[in-house]
Design an enzyme around this catalytic site. Structure first.
Site, PDB file in Angstrom:
ATOM      1  N   ASP A  14      -8.300   3.853   5.013  1.00 20.21           N
ATOM      2  CA  ASP A  14      -7.303   3.496   6.012  1.00 20.21           C
ATOM      3  C   ASP A  14      -7.536   4.427   7.196  1.00 20.21           C
ATOM      4  O   ASP A  14      -8.433   5.266   7.164  1.00 20.21           O
ATOM      5  CB  ASP A  14      -5.873   3.606   5.452  1.00 20.21           C
TER       6      ASP A  14
ATOM      7  N   SER B 274     -11.085   0.039  -2.684  1.00 19.94           N
ATOM      8  CA  SER B 274      -9.632  -0.010  -2.630  1.00 19.94           C
ATOM      9  C   SER B 274      -8.993   0.216  -3.989  1.00 19.94           C
ATOM     10  O   SER B 274      -7.797   0.134  -4.131  1.00 19.94           O
ATOM     11  CB  SER B 274      -9.177  -1.350  -2.064  1.00 19.94           C
TER      12      SER B 274
ATOM     13  N   SER C 166      -4.318  -0.913  -7.772  1.00 19.99           N
ATOM     14  CA  SER C 166      -5.148  -0.788  -6.579  1.00 19.99           C
ATOM     15  C   SER C 166      -4.447   0.105  -5.559  1.00 19.99           C
ATOM     16  O   SER C 166      -3.295   0.506  -5.752  1.00 19.99           O
ATOM     17  CB  SER C 166      -5.409  -2.172  -5.996  1.00 19.99           C
ATOM     18  N   TYR C 167      -5.143   0.375  -4.466  1.00 17.05           N
ATOM     19  CA  TYR C 167      -4.606   1.272  -3.446  1.00 17.05           C
ATOM     20  C   TYR C 167      -3.241   0.769  -2.967  1.00 17.05           C
ATOM     21  O   TYR C 167      -3.107  -0.381  -2.557  1.00 17.05           O
ATOM     22  CB  TYR C 167      -5.591   1.325  -2.272  1.00 17.05           C
ATOM     23  N   PRO C 168      -2.210   1.630  -3.043  1.00 22.00           N
ATOM     24  CA  PRO C 168      -0.855   1.120  -2.781  1.00 22.00           C
ATOM     25  C   PRO C 168      -0.462   1.070  -1.313  1.00 22.00           C
ATOM     26  O   PRO C 168       0.681   0.784  -1.010  1.00 22.00           O
ATOM     27  CB  PRO C 168       0.029   2.095  -3.556  1.00 22.00           C
TER      28      PRO C 168
END
Lengths: 674, 233
Positions: free
Chosen positions: A121, A154, A339-341
């Site tokens: 991100d 991710s 997965s990536y929150p």
């Protein structure tokens, strides 16, 4: 000589997980001098890009660099706070992180490639560029194209990680600069306004209690609009005046069933008008059925899960505030369960093997039979929402974990994520809805009945409610009958509730205050600063979702609900949707006297663009996006934004008396002398 | 020559305005005609005359001997149903949206005053358009849904409430005060005229001073009706 690759992740847990997958378990762990949390993992790996390599996998602990004004400007009274808009900022490695930086520098000296494994991100890109800065000190080669790369991933599931390792991409410098500008602006704006605010207000609070002596009254360009939302609602509740309305209810008994018909106008705020209309209904004596329509209806399964949705649902169903939910989700991600929150995406990529993920959930949990049902033909491709951040998929379970091996909070969040995912992969609930309309005099009345035929996703998603209503007797179109009863009823409007956390998050989201990753922090900050307090909402409200700003919420008024909010196609479905919200225990926010004083103080200064409104901050967020898109540079954005805020600062300076008056009124309880 | 022309024009306009159910008094026409440029087409003159007339107080400008007015006893609450047979021209003195609480209407006005409007949950700052000053409040986004309760006045000054039974295009809280309507064949129930699109013709118009005053007071009137104390904060 064997090629050496230095991999750096954002946190130790990710470094360890990635090392585990790439090394197939056989790695050597080395301590890092000067830091007890970060470790180096040594192993061999055959990268498709570089062939067989010696790999050192290590990590940082979030941001490596810190920023502050140069020493002369650090003491609070060292300068006029407005000087901070252009004081020089130093970037340095904090004492506690020197060991980590040193480790990267040392490792980089003998490495040919730097492979960044920070979260994908904006923040992660920026941390990646900080790591590259440090590596560059060891060897200038790391600024050359292809020498520093990053992994796109991710979640920490094995095949996903191995795929990512084979497909390095360049670091996105635009995203890194967007974060750098945000950090610089937050520092300049935050520090100048906070110092000014604290120096103005703190002495006044000291009159009240000595404890207040050291209290910082902070300003943040996200904090204030967040506080503004809370205060605005507070005044709406406080200033609310109930008003009486009148309506007409018609009921009819047929085949032994009593059916209530609702007035097409809902209710009116004029008694005489209702009496006149009612009398004309009675004068007509009979009512005529104008519509009998039975049609299939469905309750749509939920969209794939985004961060904002997770936070809202956390407050509503799991009794956890947004910050807590995110902490727990982060932990589940680091351990490879979900997965990536942090994601804005509510659509699954068509290439993703969702069935394989469903298959994993057949291993256990209270939902395993349901998951098995999906595998046996119940599977249905999830709906696509409208958002795609192009970085992460929606939040979904990556692996099955036996709930009993998790803490109780982890269990609840994991269960929610799994159930939400299975629901999204299931079929919509199906029902049959009958609408009946009658004309009585010139007035129209309606009733409807719902029969749920197939529960489908509802079986795994207890957070949604959809139940059959009572059966309706048979009516034919054109049928004329004399209603058993018609009467005028009277009611009163009820005040809106104080702002709840799901509502606050929705407001911040819609108004561009913070990102989905930082909203929870801003909310926590205004609590920590004692600008707001939270308490559990006392009464159950089934309508928090449907609350319309500026509207009334009499329960009979559902028919007017408009579709609101992003991705909320569900609002358009049917009124039954508004009865979700099965649990109470939602936190609501009430501003403290200080919170009210600050908002009122700034509002009363009468600026065209108020600091307690979202507009300025929203502009800033848009500029960050412009940097990411390559339309603006960091220097441009910082310069433009500083000009705006400096102008506001100068005007604030001239009207501090207004703020002080507000503090006297609300915090110190003095009456204005006028 | 010019005099004959003027007389002709006056007669034409009187006929035209009568056909629109707003027959002017000769005094009003005589003050109007000299201000007109007679060399423009008749249709344009008619429009101008109608526009000017709709901006006046009916009680002053309309020839009462030529129009119907409300029958005696129209406001009698004891009468369950009466019917108005003839065309009656009226002007609007007050408009009230009775479908929404006053509180929510005050709230909407205050949001507007702060220069905000909401789109869903998003708060939008409204930037006044320089070419559009004063009309922003009338933008369709703010249109009320009703039903509306109107205070109507005929040429003799009799005031009667009208209730919008079905939504009438052109009637909402942004409709100007002083606007004229022609009622035909309306039902009066308990002293309230029931208004439907099929028996109301909206002529439009506006009496500037009345409208301005009404809008200035709108918020305080709503607050008073709702029982909101000033300075409640």
């Amino acid at each position: 000589m064997v090629t050496k690759v230095l991999c750096v992740a954002e946190k130790p847990s990710i470094a360890k997980a990635v090392a585990g997958h790439l090394a197939g378990g056989g790695f050597t762990t080395r301590a890092v001098p000067g830091n007890q949390y970060v470790k180096n993992y040594l192993f061999h790996y055959n990268f498709p890009t570089w062939g067989p390599c010696d790999v050192t996998m290590t990590s940082v602990l979030g941001h490596l660099m810190s920023q502050d004004f140069e020493a002369a400007y650090r003491p609070w009274r060292s300068c006029d706070p407005s000087a901070l808009f252009d004081a020089r900022i130093e970037t340095y490695v904090e004492e506690g992180k020197k060991g980590i930086a040193k480790n990267i520098e040392t490792q980089a000296r003998t490495s040919q490639f730097l492979y960044i494994w920070t979260d994908c991100d904006r923040e992660g890109e920026n941390i990646g560029s900080e790591i590259r800065e440090v590596a560059k000190k060891a060897h200038a080669r790391f600024v050359e194209p292809g020498k520093t790369v990053r992994a796109r991933f991710s979640n920490t599931e094995r095949t996903h990680i191995i795929n990512a390792a084979g497909m390095p991409v360049p670091l996105d410098d635009r995203q890194a600069s967007a974060v750098a500008s945000r950090i610089e602006l937050d520092l300049r704006i935050g520090a100048s306004f906070t110092r000014n605010l604290t120096l103005t207000v703190q002495p006044m609070l000291q009159q009240r209690s000595a404890e207040e002596e050291r209290r910082v009254i902070s300003y943040g360009s996200c904090q204030f609009p967040t506080l503004g939302f809370v205060v605005e609602r507070y005044f709406k509740v406080r200033n609310f005046v109930p008003e009486t309305f009148w309506g007409i209810k018609v009921s009819h008994v047929k085949d032994g069933i009593k059916v209530g018909f609702n007035w097409g106008r809902g209710h009116l705020f004029d008694r005489m008008a209702v009496v006149v209309l009612f009398e004309r209904c009675l004068a007509a004596k009979t009512a005529k059925v104008t519509k009998v329509q039975t049609k299939a209806t469905s309750k749509w399964k939920p969209l794939p899960l985004t961060t904002v949705e997770l936070q809202k649902c956390g407050s509503r169903f799991l009794r956890m505030d947004s910050q807590r939910v995110m902490q727990v989700a982060e932990k589940l991600y680091q351990n490879g369960w979900i997965s990536y929150p942090r994601t804005e995406t509510d659509q699954f990529d068509s290439g993703m093997d969702l069935r394989a993920l469903v298959q994993k959930q057949t291993q256990g949990g209270a939902w395993n039979t349901f998951a098995q049902g999906l595998m046996n033909g119940g599977f249905s491709q999830p709906r696509n929402g409208r958002n795609n951040d192009k970085a992460h998929p929606p939040i979904h379970p990556v692996n099955f974990v036996n709930p009993t091996s998790l803490t109780s909070d982890e269990q609840r969040v994991y269960e929610f994520v799994v159930r939400r995912f299975l629901a999204a992969c299931s079929r919509d609930a199906q029902g049959s809805k009958t609408d009946i309309a009658i004309l009585y005099g010139v007035e129209t009345f309606h009733t409807s009945g719902l029969t749920v035929l197939e529960r489908n996703y509802l079986d795994v998603y207890p957070y949604d409610k959809w139940t059959s209503s009572q059966d309706l007797p048979t009516f034919r179109e054109g049928e004329v009958f004399e209603p058993t009863e018609a009467r005028i009823h009277e009611g009163q409007t009820t005040p809106p509730g104080y702002l709840t956390e799901p509502e606050l998050i929705a407001l911040m989201d819609a108004n561009g205050i913070g990102t989905d990753a930082t909203m929870a922090e801003h909310i926590a900050k205004i609590k920590e600063r004692k600008y707001v307090e939270t308490r559990a909402r006392g009464r159950q409200s089934t309508e928090e979702d449907e609350y319309v700003d500026g509207g009334d919420t009499p329960s009979a008024d559902r028919g007017r609900g408009r579709v609101r909010g992003r991705g909320r196609a569900r609002g358009a479905r049917n009124a039954a949707a508004s009865t979700r919200g099965a649990t109470t225990g939602v936190q609501e926010f009430i501003p403290t006297t200080l919170g009210v004083a600050l908002v009122e103080g700034y509002e009363n200064m009468g600026f065209e663009i108020s600091l307690t409104k979202p507009f300025l901050r929203k502009e800033m967020e848009l500029k960050m996006k412009a940097i990411c898109a390559g339309q603006k540079t960091r220097a441009q954005v910082v310069a433009e934004t500083v000009v705006q805020y400096r102008a506001v600062y100068m005007r604030t300076q001239q009207r501090l008396g207004v703020l002080q008056a507000s503090v006297r009124k609300y915090v110190l309880g003095e009456n204005p002398s006028s | 020559m010019a005099n004959t022309e003027m007389q002709q024009t006056t007669a034409f306009l009187a006929t035209y305005l009568s056909s629109r159910h707003v027959p002017p008094t000769s005094a009003w026409l005589q003050t109007l005609v000299p201000t007109l440029r007679l060399n423009i087409p008749m249709v344009a003159l008619q429009k101008t005359a109608l526009f000017r007339l709709l901006a006046t107080d009916l009680m002053v400008s309309i020839d009462k001997s030529q129009v119907s007015t409300f029958p005696v006893g129209i406001t009698d609450p004891g009468a369950r149903e009466k019917r108005l047979r003839s065309f009656i021209t009226v002007q609007i003195l007050d408009i009230e949206d009775i479908g929404r609480s006053r509180w929510s209407q005050v709230d909407a006005i205050e949001a507007h005053e702060r220069g905000e409007t909401t789109k869903g949950r998003e708060i939008i700052r409204v930037i006044p358009d320089e070419n559009d000053v004063g009309t922003t409040l009338n933008s369709s986004a703010d249109a009320s849904h009703g039903p509306h309760k109107l205070l109507l006045q005929d040429a003799r000054g009799t005031r009667v409430y009208g209730l919008e039974l079905f939504s009438i295009p052109g009637i909402d809280t942004s409709t100007s005060i002083g606007a004229k309507l022609v009622l035909k064949d309306c039902v009066v129930a308990r002293g309230i005229i029931l208004l439907e699109p099929k028996n109301v013709e909206v002529l439009g118009g506006k009496i500037e001073s009345w409208d301005k005053q009404w809008r200035n007071n709108q918020k305080s009137v709503l607050k008073e009706k709702a029982g909101i104390r000033e300075n409640a904060a």
